[in-house]
Scaffold this motif. Structure first.
Motif, PDB file in Angstrom:
ATOM      1  N   GLN A 704       0.862  -1.176   0.000  1.00  0.00           N
ATOM      2  CA  GLN A 704       0.000   0.000   0.000  1.00  0.00           C
ATOM      3  C   GLN A 704       0.903   1.233   0.000  1.00  0.00           C
ATOM      4  OE1 GLN A 704      -2.935   0.117   3.046  1.00  0.00           O
ATOM      5  NE2 GLN A 704      -3.710   2.109   2.466  1.00  0.00           N
ATOM      6  N   TYR A 705       0.785   2.014  -1.053  1.00  0.00           N
ATOM      7  CA  TYR A 705       1.649   3.171  -1.200  1.00  0.00           C
ATOM      8  C   TYR A 705       1.006   4.386  -0.533  1.00  0.00           C
ATOM      9  CZ  TYR A 705       4.003   0.311  -4.680  1.00  0.00           C
ATOM     10  OH  TYR A 705       4.664  -0.694  -5.328  1.00  0.00           O
ATOM     11  N   GLN A 706       1.812   5.088   0.252  1.00  0.00           N
ATOM     12  CA  GLN A 706       1.324   6.295   0.898  1.00  0.00           C
ATOM     13  C   GLN A 706       2.308   7.424   0.626  1.00  0.00           C
ATOM     14  OE1 GLN A 706       0.725   5.252   5.025  1.00  0.00           O
ATOM     15  NE2 GLN A 706      -1.357   4.587   4.642  1.00  0.00           N
ATOM     16  N   TYR A 707       1.764   8.606   0.440  1.00  0.00           N
ATOM     17  CA  TYR A 707       2.587   9.755   0.106  1.00  0.00           C
ATOM     18  C   TYR A 707       2.310  10.883   1.091  1.00  0.00           C
ATOM     19  CZ  TYR A 707       2.841   7.175  -4.255  1.00  0.00           C
ATOM     20  OH  TYR A 707       3.026   6.195  -5.187  1.00  0.00           O
ATOM     21  N   SER A 708       3.333  11.658   1.354  1.00  0.00           N
ATOM     22  CA  SER A 708       3.187  12.791   2.273  1.00  0.00           C
ATOM     23  C   SER A 708       3.286  14.086   1.487  1.00  0.00           C
ATOM     24  CB  SER A 708       4.281  12.749   3.342  1.00  0.00           C
ATOM     25  OG  SER A 708       4.249  13.922   4.141  1.00  0.00           O
ATOM     26  N   ASP A 709       2.481  15.071   1.897  1.00  0.00           N
ATOM     27  CA  ASP A 709       2.509  16.389   1.254  1.00  0.00           C
ATOM     28  C   ASP A 709       3.548  17.310   1.896  1.00  0.00           C
ATOM     29  OD1 ASP A 709       0.533  15.857  -0.574  1.00  0.00           O
ATOM     30  OD2 ASP A 709      -1.077  16.366   0.831  1.00  0.00           O
ATOM     31  N   PHE A 710       4.227  16.825   2.961  1.00  0.00           N
ATOM     32  CA  PHE A 710       5.107  17.698   3.726  1.00  0.00           C
ATOM     33  C   PHE A 710       6.577  17.439   3.409  1.00  0.00           C
ATOM     34  CE2 PHE A 710       1.161  17.122   6.073  1.00  0.00           C
ATOM     35  CZ  PHE A 710       0.758  18.442   6.199  1.00  0.00           C
ATOM     36  N   GLN A 711       7.381  18.470   3.675  1.00  0.00           N
ATOM     37  CA  GLN A 711       8.794  18.451   3.319  1.00  0.00           C
ATOM     38  C   GLN A 711       9.552  17.349   4.066  1.00  0.00           C
ATOM     39  OE1 GLN A 711      10.394  20.495   1.095  1.00  0.00           O
ATOM     40  NE2 GLN A 711      12.204  19.268   1.446  1.00  0.00           N
ATOM     41  N   LYS A 712      10.438  16.650   3.359  1.00  0.00           N
ATOM     42  CA  LYS A 712      11.288  15.664   4.016  1.00  0.00           C
ATOM     43  C   LYS A 712      12.603  16.323   4.438  1.00  0.00           C
ATOM     44  CE  LYS A 712      13.696  13.924  -0.063  1.00  0.00           C
ATOM     45  NZ  LYS A 712      14.017  12.750  -0.892  1.00  0.00           N
ATOM     46  N   SER A 713      13.274  15.725   5.419  1.00  0.00           N
ATOM     47  CA  SER A 713      14.583  16.197   5.860  1.00  0.00           C
ATOM     48  C   SER A 713      15.532  15.011   5.878  1.00  0.00           C
ATOM     49  CB  SER A 713      14.493  16.815   7.255  1.00  0.00           C
ATOM     50  OG  SER A 713      13.661  17.949   7.249  1.00  0.00           O
ATOM     51  N   GLU A 714      16.795  15.255   5.597  1.00  0.00           N
ATOM     52  CA  GLU A 714      17.803  14.206   5.602  1.00  0.00           C
ATOM     53  C   GLU A 714      18.891  14.533   6.602  1.00  0.00           C
ATOM     54  OE1 GLU A 714      19.209  12.781   1.842  1.00  0.00           O
ATOM     55  OE2 GLU A 714      17.381  13.415   0.787  1.00  0.00           O
ATOM     56  N   ARG A 715      19.308  13.534   7.370  1.00  0.00           N
ATOM     57  CA  ARG A 715      20.371  13.691   8.347  1.00  0.00           C
ATOM     58  C   ARG A 715      21.379  12.549   8.164  1.00  0.00           C
ATOM     59  NH1 ARG A 715      18.282  17.831   8.510  1.00  0.00           N
ATOM     60  NH2 ARG A 715      17.586  19.098  10.289  1.00  0.00           N
ATOM     61  N   ASP A 716      22.677  12.864   8.279  1.00  0.00           N
ATOM     62  CA  ASP A 716      23.735  11.866   8.179  1.00  0.00           C
ATOM     63  C   ASP A 716      24.322  11.597   9.556  1.00  0.00           C
ATOM     64  OD1 ASP A 716      23.358  11.798   5.480  1.00  0.00           O
ATOM     65  OD2 ASP A 716      25.022  13.142   5.000  1.00  0.00           O
ATOM     66  N   PHE A 717      24.565  10.322   9.862  1.00  0.00           N
ATOM     67  CA  PHE A 717      25.169   9.897  11.121  1.00  0.00           C
ATOM     68  C   PHE A 717      26.356   8.999  10.809  1.00  0.00           C
ATOM     69  CE2 PHE A 717      20.695  10.613  11.860  1.00  0.00           C
ATOM     70  CZ  PHE A 717      20.653  11.327  13.043  1.00  0.00           C
ATOM     71  N   ALA A 718      27.408   9.109  11.628  1.00  0.00           N
ATOM     72  CA  ALA A 718      28.555   8.198  11.532  1.00  0.00           C
ATOM     73  C   ALA A 718      28.821   7.628  12.932  1.00  0.00           C
ATOM     74  CB  ALA A 718      29.782   8.917  10.991  1.00  0.00           C
ATOM     75  N   PHE A 719      28.714   6.304  13.056  1.00  0.00           N
ATOM     76  CA  PHE A 719      28.915   5.632  14.341  1.00  0.00           C
ATOM     77  C   PHE A 719      30.185   4.791  14.280  1.00  0.00           C
ATOM     78  CE2 PHE A 719      24.287   6.238  14.228  1.00  0.00           C
ATOM     79  CZ  PHE A 719      24.095   6.873  15.448  1.00  0.00           C
ATOM     80  N   VAL A 720      30.968   4.860  15.357  1.00  0.00           N
ATOM     81  CA  VAL A 720      32.110   3.956  15.522  1.00  0.00           C
ATOM     82  C   VAL A 720      31.613   2.787  16.354  1.00  0.00           C
ATOM     83  CG1 VAL A 720      34.439   3.684  16.430  1.00  0.00           C
ATOM     84  CG2 VAL A 720      33.747   5.858  15.397  1.00  0.00           C
ATOM     85  N   ILE A 721      31.653   1.584  15.757  1.00  0.00           N
ATOM     86  CA  ILE A 721      30.987   0.420  16.341  1.00  0.00           C
ATOM     87  C   ILE A 721      31.893  -0.804  16.245  1.00  0.00           C
ATOM     88  CG2 ILE A 721      29.871  -0.355  14.199  1.00  0.00           C
ATOM     89  CD1 ILE A 721      27.272  -0.703  15.848  1.00  0.00           C
ATOM     90  N   ASP A 722      31.568  -1.816  17.032  1.00  0.00           N
ATOM     91  CA  ASP A 722      32.344  -3.053  17.010  1.00  0.00           C
ATOM     92  C   ASP A 722      32.421  -3.623  15.595  1.00  0.00           C
ATOM     93  OD1 ASP A 722      32.462  -6.212  17.292  1.00  0.00           O
ATOM     94  OD2 ASP A 722      33.389  -5.314  19.073  1.00  0.00           O
ATOM     95  N   LYS A 723      33.631  -4.077  15.216  1.00  0.00           N
ATOM     96  CA  LYS A 723      33.876  -4.528  13.842  1.00  0.00           C
ATOM     97  C   LYS A 723      32.964  -5.685  13.438  1.00  0.00           C
ATOM     98  CE  LYS A 723      38.108  -4.573  12.298  1.00  0.00           C
ATOM     99  NZ  LYS A 723      39.527  -4.949  12.038  1.00  0.00           N
ATOM    100  N   ASN A 724      32.565  -6.516  14.413  1.00  0.00           N
ATOM    101  CA  ASN A 724      31.757  -7.695  14.091  1.00  0.00           C
ATOM    102  C   ASN A 724      30.256  -7.424  14.164  1.00  0.00           C
ATOM    103  OD1 ASN A 724      34.060  -9.339  13.779  1.00  0.00           O
ATOM    104  ND2 ASN A 724      34.223  -9.564  16.016  1.00  0.00           N
ATOM    105  N   PHE A 725      29.868  -6.200  14.485  1.00  0.00           N
ATOM    106  CA  PHE A 725      28.437  -5.885  14.603  1.00  0.00           C
ATOM    107  C   PHE A 725      27.798  -5.847  13.219  1.00  0.00           C
ATOM    108  CE2 PHE A 725      24.615  -3.517  15.478  1.00  0.00           C
ATOM    109  CZ  PHE A 725      24.251  -3.968  16.755  1.00  0.00           C
ATOM    110  N   GLN A 726      26.604  -6.459  13.067  1.00  0.00           N
ATOM    111  CA  GLN A 726      25.920  -6.519  11.785  1.00  0.00           C
ATOM    112  C   GLN A 726      25.266  -5.173  11.440  1.00  0.00           C
ATOM    113  OE1 GLN A 726      25.892  -9.182   9.656  1.00  0.00           O
ATOM    114  NE2 GLN A 726      27.377 -10.081  11.084  1.00  0.00           N
ATOM    115  N   VAL A 727      25.528  -4.691  10.229  1.00  0.00           N
ATOM    116  CA  VAL A 727      24.980  -3.397   9.797  1.00  0.00           C
ATOM    117  C   VAL A 727      23.457  -3.428   9.752  1.00  0.00           C
ATOM    118  CG1 VAL A 727      24.892  -1.742   7.912  1.00  0.00           C
ATOM    119  CG2 VAL A 727      27.062  -2.810   8.516  1.00  0.00           C
ATOM    120  N   GLN A 728      22.870  -4.555   9.307  1.00  0.00           N
ATOM    121  CA  GLN A 728      21.416  -4.643   9.207  1.00  0.00           C
ATOM    122  C   GLN A 728      20.759  -4.437  10.571  1.00  0.00           C
ATOM    123  OE1 GLN A 728      19.603  -4.757   6.444  1.00  0.00           O
ATOM    124  NE2 GLN A 728      17.814  -4.550   7.752  1.00  0.00           N
ATOM    125  N   GLU A 729      21.378  -4.954  11.615  1.00  0.00           N
ATOM    126  CA  GLU A 729      20.839  -4.779  12.971  1.00  0.00           C
ATOM    127  C   GLU A 729      20.849  -3.308  13.373  1.00  0.00           C
ATOM    128  OE1 GLU A 729      21.615  -6.413  17.516  1.00  0.00           O
ATOM    129  OE2 GLU A 729      22.622  -7.379  15.819  1.00  0.00           O
TER     130      GLU A 729
END
Length: 802
Positions: A704-729
């Motif tokens: 079911q496709y839904q659309y918003s009439d309002f402005q979107k915003s984008e934010r970038d994050f960079a995390f330092v994390i354990d090398k074996n941690f799964q990105v999908q998680e």
């Protein structure tokens, strides 16, 4: 089209003010482009005061005057008037002004060596009186406080400029615009009052229309007025002409122009004494010339409608008259022409000769062919009233009969097309107001279209008129649905696009070619069908409809091989044709593969493509589309353009109901005839129309496709994390912060190295945040950012990278 409300009210009895009229015009489709105060050539004349006079150094009778015109510095004007003196209040004309009496435009000039900036005017020069002995003297008590102000009061009259679409020629006359406003309930259309004309004598000038092919004149009406005294037009007529940006010439010419703008009825006036033994309306001969009223000489082509006499051409019918028969102030007898010229003829002639006139502009759009008598009547009335004279009877000659168009209109069609209702009484009222004759025939309305509406031809045109006058603003606005439960594509369309992706995934490049092809190549791939020749092909090598997509694919594959490409695989999905009738076509996915497999591989030995490669492409695509490989049935009977013994056909079952695919090597004889530079060429054809929908859906998940009439915003994050941690998680943790606001999380960088501990890695993510209820403020975004950071740190032990 320019109009003024004062002129409009000559035809419309209305209580609306100027702004309301402007709004209503746009509402009914007559778009107002501008509405500006009428400018006048008298706007630049100022009240001025002579502050100093000196004798001209080079002329005894001239004076050099310093004139106060309300600005910081006075201007110098050389004046020869005997009453020019210090302290005199008078009227000043600056450079650029046009003197009313002689129409002279002033410029900065040197008079006997002294530069004069403008002129001080006499009453005679301003057409205020016949006094010309000195400059105008104004009373101090009345004008002392008005120095630098306009002497002549400025007009508050607005000129309304309306953008008239090409189909609305009836609105190129002010009465047509008034009729539309009246039909829309903005007033009552006034009747045209005609005075009784005494017309005792017949029109004495013989008129003859030559009946020949491509004759551009359908009707020619004329009236002779003898004993006229051509003169300057009365003020009311000059004001009308000037208000639309025209220049008054003489009473006779101004009357014809006035009727053209007033009733959209172009007329032409001839000096009857300059006509040599009658008028002949005929087609021109190539090479004929005449001098037009714009003082240009025109060389004519064949079949241009010309008005002539026994001495030559008098004018181009419906476009422009000639100088030889033009009226002047000493004209005594005048012939008025009111004709109907073919729009096609007018357009063709004016384009060839590059002539643009007000009459041409109207005739090429199609004026009312039945307005001839009305035009002659109004012209005769006004000329007789202003210039005197005796009016002849009207002579109207018809080359062809003009009939009003009739339309049978079903009122129920209106709601079906527009989505809303109008009462039939209101329909009748609107149509009557626009000039239609309406009769009821059971449930149908029999309409007689007015002669001035040549653009009305069918029922849909009637619906457009009803909506336009009823009001576009009364159409209910329905918001589009922003969610979609049903799939956009039907099953056949899904299969089409699925096979596109499936075949492309096997290394084929998609082509999009013409449905036309070269007959010489197409004949190589015809089995039982006949060629479908094109009567008027766009080129000699695209002269038939293709019976097989192979005919185009093999052409373009050969071109690529000629350019040095060694292993080429092309495919196309599109129609092939078995006949010229509707339905005699089917949708086919066809592909060709040439050259070698693993040509540059160091692991495998290269080999030529063969029948098993193309068989694999076909079977794998069908399996991906949901068909069980075990249920597919294959035999070796194929069309003659395949290699016998190295080709096959595919069915969905053993009953061999319909072939769903062919595959195999292309016959060697075809390769020889085309002289294709490849050692091996294999191909396949999948017939989409023969494939039944499988139980397995090509897209099992309903979204079911839904659309918003309002402005979107984008934010970038960079995390330092354990090398074996799964990105999908990590992505799922961020989504869980607020699934209503976080629309997308995407990893765009993973970094290990300098400044990062050995057991750690840096993951950079882009997060799209958007609400479906409101525009997010900075504080809302800051809150979400902090929640994302704290949740990630809490559940993973990661730290935000600075």
């Amino acid at each position: 089209m320019k109009i003024t409300t004062n002129w409009l009210k000559d035809h419309l009895d209305t209580k609306l003010n100027e702004n309301q009229i402007i709004d209503k015009l746009t509402d009914i489709g007559l778009e107002v482009e501008s509405a500006d105060i009428q400018s006048s050539e008298l706007d630049s004349f100022l009240v001025a005061k002579i502050v100093k006079t000196e004798k001209h150094p080079g002329a005894d009778r001239l004076k050099v005057c310093d004139v106060d015109i309300g600005i910081k510095n006075s201007v110098k004007v050389v004046c020869g008037a005997p009453n020019a003196r210090e302290g005199l209040l008078t009227i000043y004309a600056p450079p650029g002004a046009t003197i009313p009496k002689n129409q002279m435009k002033l410029v900065v000039s040197k008079i006997r060596g002294v530069t004069s900036y403008g002129m001080l005017c006499s009453e005679s020069e301003l057409n205020l009186s016949n006094e010309s002995d000195g400059i105008t003297e104004l009373l101090s008590e009345k004008y002392d406080a008005k120095i630098g102000k306009n002497y002549f009061p400025k007009s508050n009259l607005k000129v309304i400029d309306i953008s008239i679409t090409p189909n609305r020629a009836d609105c190129l006359g002010i009465r047509g615009i008034a009729r539309d406003l009246s039909a829309a309930g903005s007033g009552k259309l006034k009747n045209i009052k005609s005075e009784k004309l005494t017309q005792k004598n017949k029109q004495k000038i013989n008129i003859k229309i030559i009946k020949e092919k491509n004759q551009g004149c359908a009707i020619f009406g004329s009236c002779l007025i003898t004993g006229v005294k051509n003169t300057e037009s009365p003020n009311w007529l000059k004001e009308k002409i000037i208000s639309l940006g025209q220049k008054p010439i003489s009473a006779i010419v101004d009357v014809t122009n006035y009727i053209m703008f007033d009733l959209n009825r172009p007329l032409h006036a001839y000096d009857a004494d300059k006509i040599d033994r009658g008028i002949i309306v005929r087609n021109s001969k190539k090479g004929e010339t005449f001098k037009a009223l714009d003082n240009k000489n025109y060389k004519l082509d064949n079949d241009m409608c010309v008005i002539t006499d026994n001495s030559g051409i008098l004018g181009l019918g419906g476009i422009i008259g000639g100088t030889r028969s033009g009226t002047e102030l000493d004209t005594k007898n005048v012939l008025i022409e009111a004709a109907y010229f073919s729009p096609k003829s007018i357009r063709k002639t004016s384009k060839v000769l590059n002539i643009d006139t007000d009459a041409k502009f109207r005739f090429e759009r199609g004026i009312d062919p039945l307005s001839i008598e009305l035009g002659l009547q109004r012209a005769a009335e006004l000329i007789k009233k202003i210039c005197g004279g005796e009016v002849s009877k009207f002579d109207i000659q018809n080359f062809e009969k003009i009939k009003n168009n009739s339309i049978k209109f079903d009122p129920l069609l209106f709601e079906k097309i527009t989505g809303f209702k109008i009462d039939q009484k209101e329909m009748t009222k609107i149509l009557n107001g626009l000039g239609f004759e309406v009769k009821k025939e059971k449930k149908i309305m029999a309409l007689k279209v007015p002669s001035w509406r040549s653009d009305i031809e069918q029922e849909i045109d009637i619906i457009e008129e009803l909506v336009r006058i009823h009001g576009y603003n009364k159409i209910q606005i329905v918001e589009p649905e922003k969610s979609r439960d049903k799939p956009t594509l039907n099953n056949k369309q899904k299969l089409f696009h699925f096979l596109q992706r499936s075949i492309a995934s096997k290394g084929f490049l998609e082509t999009i070619t013409w449905s036309f092809t070269d007959s010489k190549i197409n004949q190589l791939f015809i089995e039982n069908n006949k060629e479908i020749k094109i009567v008027n092909p766009i080129s000699s090598d695209l002269n038939v409809l293709r019976n097989s997509i192979f005919s185009n694919l093999i052409i373009y594959l050969n071109k690529n091989l000629d350019r040095g490409f060694k292993d080429v695989s092309l495919f196309e999905i599109g129609p092939t044709f078995s006949g010229s009738q509707p339905g005699q076509q089917e949708t086919v996915a066809s592909g060709l593969r040439s050259g070698k497999i693993s040509r540059l591989s160091w692991l495998e030995k290269d080999r030529l493509v063969d029948v098993f490669d193309v068989k694999k492409d076909v079977i794998q695509s069908l399996v991906e589309a949901g068909f069980s490989q075990n249920k597919l049935y294959i035999d070796d009977k194929t069309p003659s353009y395949y290699h016998p013994g190295k080709s096959g056909r595919v069915f969905l079952s053993k009953d061999k109901e319909k072939v769903i695919a062919f595959f195999g090597e292309i016959h060697p004889n075809i390769l020889k005839k085309i002289d294709i530079k490849t050692e091996s060429l294999v191909g396949f054809e999948i017939f989409l129309d023969n494939i039944k929908q499988t139980k397995k859906s090509l897209n099992n998940q309903k979204t079911q496709y839904q659309y918003s009439d309002f402005q979107k915003s984008e934010r970038d994050f960079a995390f330092v994390i354990d090398k074996n941690f799964q990105v999908q998680e990590l992505i799922e943790i961020i989504y869980d912060v607020d699934k209503n606001l976080i629309k997308r999380v995407r990893v765009f960088d993973i970094y290990e190295g300098a400044n990062i501990p050995e057991d750690k890695k840096s993951i950079a993510l882009n997060v799209v945040i958007q609400s479906s209820k409101k525009t997010l403020k900075d504080e809302d975004l800051d809150r979400i950012n902090q929640v994302i950071i704290s949740k990630v740190e809490e559940k993973t032990g990661a730290k935000i990278r600075s």
